[in-house]
Design a protein around this motif. Structure first.
Motif, short mmCIF file in Angstrom:
data_model
loop_
_atom_site.label_atom_id
_atom_site.label_comp_id
_atom_site.label_asym_id
_atom_site.label_seq_id
_atom_site.Cartn_x
_atom_site.Cartn_y
_atom_site.Cartn_z
N LEU A 144 -2.38 -5.40 -12.26
CA LEU A 144 -3.22 -6.52 -11.82
C LEU A 144 -2.39 -7.79 -11.62
CD1 LEU A 144 -6.44 -5.94 -13.98
CD2 LEU A 144 -6.13 -5.47 -11.55
N LEU A 145 -1.38 -7.98 -12.47
CA LEU A 145 -0.50 -9.15 -12.28
C LEU A 145 0.25 -9.04 -10.96
CD1 LEU A 145 1.00 -9.75 -15.86
CD2 LEU A 145 -0.69 -11.16 -14.64
N ARG A 146 0.68 -7.84 -10.65
CA ARG A 146 1.39 -7.62 -9.38
C ARG A 146 0.44 -7.90 -8.19
NH1 ARG A 146 4.99 -8.41 -6.19
NH2 ARG A 146 5.43 -6.90 -4.59
N TRP A 147 -0.80 -7.49 -8.36
CA TRP A 147 -1.80 -7.73 -7.30
C TRP A 147 -1.96 -9.25 -7.08
CZ3 TRP A 147 -7.79 -6.81 -7.80
CH2 TRP A 147 -8.36 -6.81 -6.54
N ALA A 148 -2.10 -9.98 -8.17
CA ALA A 148 -2.24 -11.44 -8.05
C ALA A 148 -1.02 -12.02 -7.32
CB ALA A 148 -2.39 -12.07 -9.44
N GLU A 149 0.15 -11.50 -7.65
CA GLU A 149 1.38 -11.98 -7.02
C GLU A 149 1.38 -11.69 -5.52
OE1 GLU A 149 2.69 -14.08 -9.09
OE2 GLU A 149 3.82 -14.47 -7.25
N LEU A 150 0.96 -10.46 -5.18
CA LEU A 150 0.92 -10.09 -3.75
C LEU A 150 -0.07 -10.97 -2.99
CD1 LEU A 150 1.07 -6.18 -3.88
CD2 LEU A 150 2.73 -7.72 -2.82
N ILE A 151 -1.17 -11.30 -3.64
CA ILE A 151 -2.15 -12.20 -2.99
C ILE A 151 -1.47 -13.53 -2.69
CG2 ILE A 151 -4.28 -13.51 -3.38
CD1 ILE A 151 -5.29 -11.00 -4.93
N ARG A 152 -0.70 -14.03 -3.68
CA ARG A 152 -0.01 -15.31 -3.47
C ARG A 152 1.01 -15.18 -2.33
NH1 ARG A 152 -0.10 -15.63 -9.48
NH2 ARG A 152 -1.87 -16.99 -9.90
N GLU A 153 1.71 -14.05 -2.31
CA GLU A 153 2.71 -13.86 -1.25
C GLU A 153 2.05 -13.80 0.14
OE1 GLU A 153 5.04 -10.39 -2.27
OE2 GLU A 153 5.66 -11.32 -4.16
N HIS A 154 0.77 -13.40 0.17
CA HIS A 154 0.05 -13.30 1.45
C HIS A 154 -0.91 -14.48 1.65
CE1 HIS A 154 1.64 -9.24 1.15
NE2 HIS A 154 1.37 -9.08 2.42
N THR A 155 -0.62 -15.59 1.01
CA THR A 155 -1.54 -16.73 1.06
C THR A 155 -1.90 -17.12 2.50
OG1 THR A 155 -0.83 -17.66 -1.05
CG2 THR A 155 -1.79 -19.19 0.52
N GLU A 156 -0.91 -17.24 3.35
CA GLU A 156 -1.21 -17.78 4.68
C GLU A 156 -2.06 -16.80 5.48
OE1 GLU A 156 2.12 -19.51 6.64
OE2 GLU A 156 2.26 -21.07 5.11
N GLU A 157 -1.75 -15.52 5.33
CA GLU A 157 -2.50 -14.50 6.09
C GLU A 157 -3.96 -14.45 5.60
OE1 GLU A 157 -0.44 -10.83 5.81
OE2 GLU A 157 -1.76 -9.81 7.26
N LEU A 158 -4.13 -14.45 4.27
CA LEU A 158 -5.49 -14.40 3.72
C LEU A 158 -6.26 -15.67 4.08
CD1 LEU A 158 -4.69 -12.88 0.22
CD2 LEU A 158 -6.36 -11.93 1.83
N ALA A 159 -5.59 -16.80 4.00
CA ALA A 159 -6.27 -18.07 4.30
C ALA A 159 -6.68 -18.12 5.76
CB ALA A 159 -5.35 -19.25 3.96
N LEU A 160 -5.82 -17.62 6.64
CA LEU A 160 -6.15 -17.62 8.06
C LEU A 160 -7.36 -16.73 8.33
CD1 LEU A 160 -5.39 -18.57 10.91
CD2 LEU A 160 -3.89 -16.58 11.08
N LEU A 161 -7.37 -15.55 7.71
CA LEU A 161 -8.52 -14.64 7.89
C LEU A 161 -9.79 -15.31 7.41
CD1 LEU A 161 -7.13 -11.16 6.71
CD2 LEU A 161 -7.67 -11.88 9.04
N GLU A 162 -9.71 -15.93 6.24
CA GLU A 162 -10.91 -16.56 5.65
C GLU A 162 -11.40 -17.70 6.54
OE1 GLU A 162 -12.15 -14.93 3.27
OE2 GLU A 162 -12.50 -16.08 1.45
N THR A 163 -10.49 -18.50 7.03
CA THR A 163 -10.86 -19.65 7.86
C THR A 163 -11.46 -19.20 9.19
OG1 THR A 163 -9.37 -21.22 6.82
CG2 THR A 163 -9.85 -21.60 9.14
N LEU A 164 -10.85 -18.19 9.81
CA LEU A 164 -11.39 -17.71 11.08
C LEU A 164 -12.76 -17.04 10.87
CD1 LEU A 164 -8.19 -16.20 12.73
CD2 LEU A 164 -9.41 -18.27 13.41
N ASP A 165 -12.87 -16.32 9.77
CA ASP A 165 -14.06 -15.52 9.54
C ASP A 165 -15.28 -16.38 9.17
OD1 ASP A 165 -14.90 -12.95 9.70
OD2 ASP A 165 -14.22 -12.31 7.72
N VAL A 166 -15.10 -17.36 8.28
CA VAL A 166 -16.26 -18.12 7.80
C VAL A 166 -16.17 -19.62 8.07
CG1 VAL A 166 -16.85 -16.42 6.04
CG2 VAL A 166 -15.37 -18.33 5.42
N GLY A 167 -15.07 -20.10 8.65
CA GLY A 167 -15.00 -21.50 9.08
C GLY A 167 -14.59 -22.50 8.02
#
Ligand code: NAD
Length: 476
Positions: free
Chosen positions: A66-89
């Motif tokens: 789970l710690l590794r998962w949290a780290e991977l989320i951080r490493e993918h911050t820009e990609e996740l943030a872009l998806l979230e912003t495009l998807d829900v504004g």
């Protein structure tokens, strides 16, 4: 969809369109999961639970994953943030700083907690040893809304997975994309196949199938009260599964006559309704203000509300993005008309940036509203503040509590004793004194009354995903 460790099409081959509220264009075609797909995901989750590939790992091993998962989320911050912003504004600044960061931290927090929670030994005397252990429930169905996709998803997944359950997640149809990336990162981090599945699809199809599935042990739901109550019905019709509900609110921001820092109160009141364009379950959508301070407070509230920069969520300068979709925008605009018909003075609320094709609206204040009116009682879920006036503490408290909801509330006062007393008397799962929307994963979140049952976040959420097992050893 993401089932049993990989991306899949729906069995039917069908998809639905996901549009970006930024300009209304089609962003993606998403697999339209149905009952067959839910069944496939539940079977994968059940197989993973039964063979113990996740729940039987040593706690410290689950923690590392789970710690590794949290780290991977951080490493993918820009990609996740872009998806979230495009998807829900969501303004991209917030997606980066708040949504992705909070989701990663929530997973980290439960990872760190999971090998530090102890079970119990009952006071049974010398002839026996009686242990009380927390056992994972089995297959958890998580059904989440579109307003904070990453954050609310992490509130469900982190404690569910930390305690060894398998999960089938049904994201809202407006916001499937970040969930799909999250699942891939989970597998990359080492969560075994089948433990975390994501079935995308429409509420009445995939959502209902999950709610009715006889092999799902628990539903963890956030969304509207109407659909929340449907899940209680699905449970009753099927296997009596546990249902945890967080079903919104009409949270009062109670400003008392002795509130001395009205500048801070105004700032909090405006942010409390404008943040995320008001699409927040605990939005401070009802300002309940003493007439003694109203004249001084209101111009400041309006000034802060007008300072929000409404526009393209990809522009870093934007502080308020669009409403999530056309249906929700229509709902918000309809409530402005309802307010007008009910005699409210409507300030702001104009549609803006219409040429973009996006769903933009300015913050609105419905002034001089009766607390009995629909706009003071119903959840609007947009940047619309209803203002109710009162004379004296007793009336203010009565009006603040006069709602079917009980999710959150705030009270503004310069007297700490009054703050204490009023906080005890406000019927809400969270009460803020001289602040609004202060939050952290350590604080339980959920509501009384129609706002639901059960709590997300904090160590208490571990109890939501476990059942107690009594084991009685006869030592005689
Ligand atoms: P909703 O309750 O319809 O959707 C929440 C989740 O339930 C989504 O995943 C959806 O797919 C699923 N769902 C919808 N209908 C279903 C059904 N018949 N059976 C099973 N699952 C179903 O919320 P919404 O329609 O997106 O928004 C409507 C209103 O709900 C909003 O205007 C707002 O007032 C409220 N809302 C509250 C929250 C919250 O955080 N509490 C979040 C979103 C919306």
């Amino acid at each position: 969809m993401f089932v049993d460790g990989g991306y899949r099409d729906a069995t039917s081959g069908e998809t639905f369109e996901s549009r970006t509220p930024r300009d209304g264009s089609v962003l993606a075609r998403v697999a339209r999961g149905g009952a067959d797909d839910v069944d496939r995901a539940v079977r994968a989750a059940r197989a993973a639970f039964d063979d113990g590939r996740w729940r039987s790992l040593a706690p410290r091993a689950r923690k590392q994953v789970l710690l590794r998962w949290a780290e991977l989320i951080r490493e993918h911050t820009e990609e996740l943030a872009l998806l979230e912003t495009l998807d829900v504004g969501k303004p991209v600044n917030e997606s980066v700083r708040v949504d992705v960061a909070s989701a990663a931290y929530c997973i980290q927090w439960y990872a760190e907690a999971l090998d530090k929670t102890y079970d119990e030994v009952a006071p049974s005397g010398e002839g026996s040893l009686v242990t009380i252990t927390r056992e994972p429930l089995g297959v958890v169905g998580a059904v989440v809304p579109w307003n904070y996709p990453l954050i609310i998803t992490s509130w469900k997944l982190a404690p569910a997975l930390a305690t060894g359950n398998s999960v089938v997640l049904k994201p809202a149809e407006q916001s499937s994309l970040s969930a799909l990336l999250l699942a891939r990162l989970a597998v990359e981090a080492g969560i075994p196949d089948g433990v975390l599945n994501v079935v995308t699809g429409l509420g009445p199809e995939a959502g209902a199938a999950l709610g009715r599935h006889p092999d799902v042990d628990k539903i963890a739901f956030t969304g509207s009260g109407e659909v929340g109550r449907m899940f209680l019905g699905y449970a009753a019709e099927s296997n009596g599964k546990q249902v945890q509900l967080e079903a919104g609110g009409k949270s009062p921001q109670l400003v008392l006559a002795d509130a001395s820092n009205l500048t801070a109160a105004a700032e909090a009141v405006a942010w409390g309704i404008c943040y995320n364009a008001g699409q927040t379950c605990n939005a401070g959508s009802r300002l309940v203000v003493d007439r003694a301070v109203r004249e001084e407070l209101m111009p400041q509230v309006l000034e802060v509300a007008r300072s929000f920069v409404v526009g393209d969520p990809l522009d870093p300068a934007t502080t308020m993005g669009p409403i999530v979709d056309q249906r929700q925008l229509d709902r918000v605009l309809a409530y402005l008309d309802i307010g007008r018909d009910e005699g409210a003075e409507v300030i702001g609320g104009a549609r803006v940036a219409t040429g973009t094709g996006g769903y933009y609206v300015e913050p609105a204040v419905l002034d001089k509203v009766s607390n009995d009116s629909r706009v003071a009682q119903e959840e609007i879920f947009g940047p619309v503040l209803s203002v109710v006036e009162f004379d004296g503490l007793e009336e203010g408290l009565r009006l603040a509590n006069q709602t079917s909801y009980g999710l959150a509330a705030s009270v503004w006062t310069s007297d700490l004793a009054t703050g204490h007393r009023v906080a005890r008397q406000l019927r809400a799962g969270t009460v803020w004194v001289n602040t609004f929307d202060a939050t952290d994963v350590f604080a339980p979140f959920g509501g009384f009354k129609a706002s639901g049952a059960g709590r997300d976040k904090s160590l208490h959420a571990l109890d939501e995903y476990t059942g107690l097992k009594t084991t009685w050893f006869d030592l005689s």
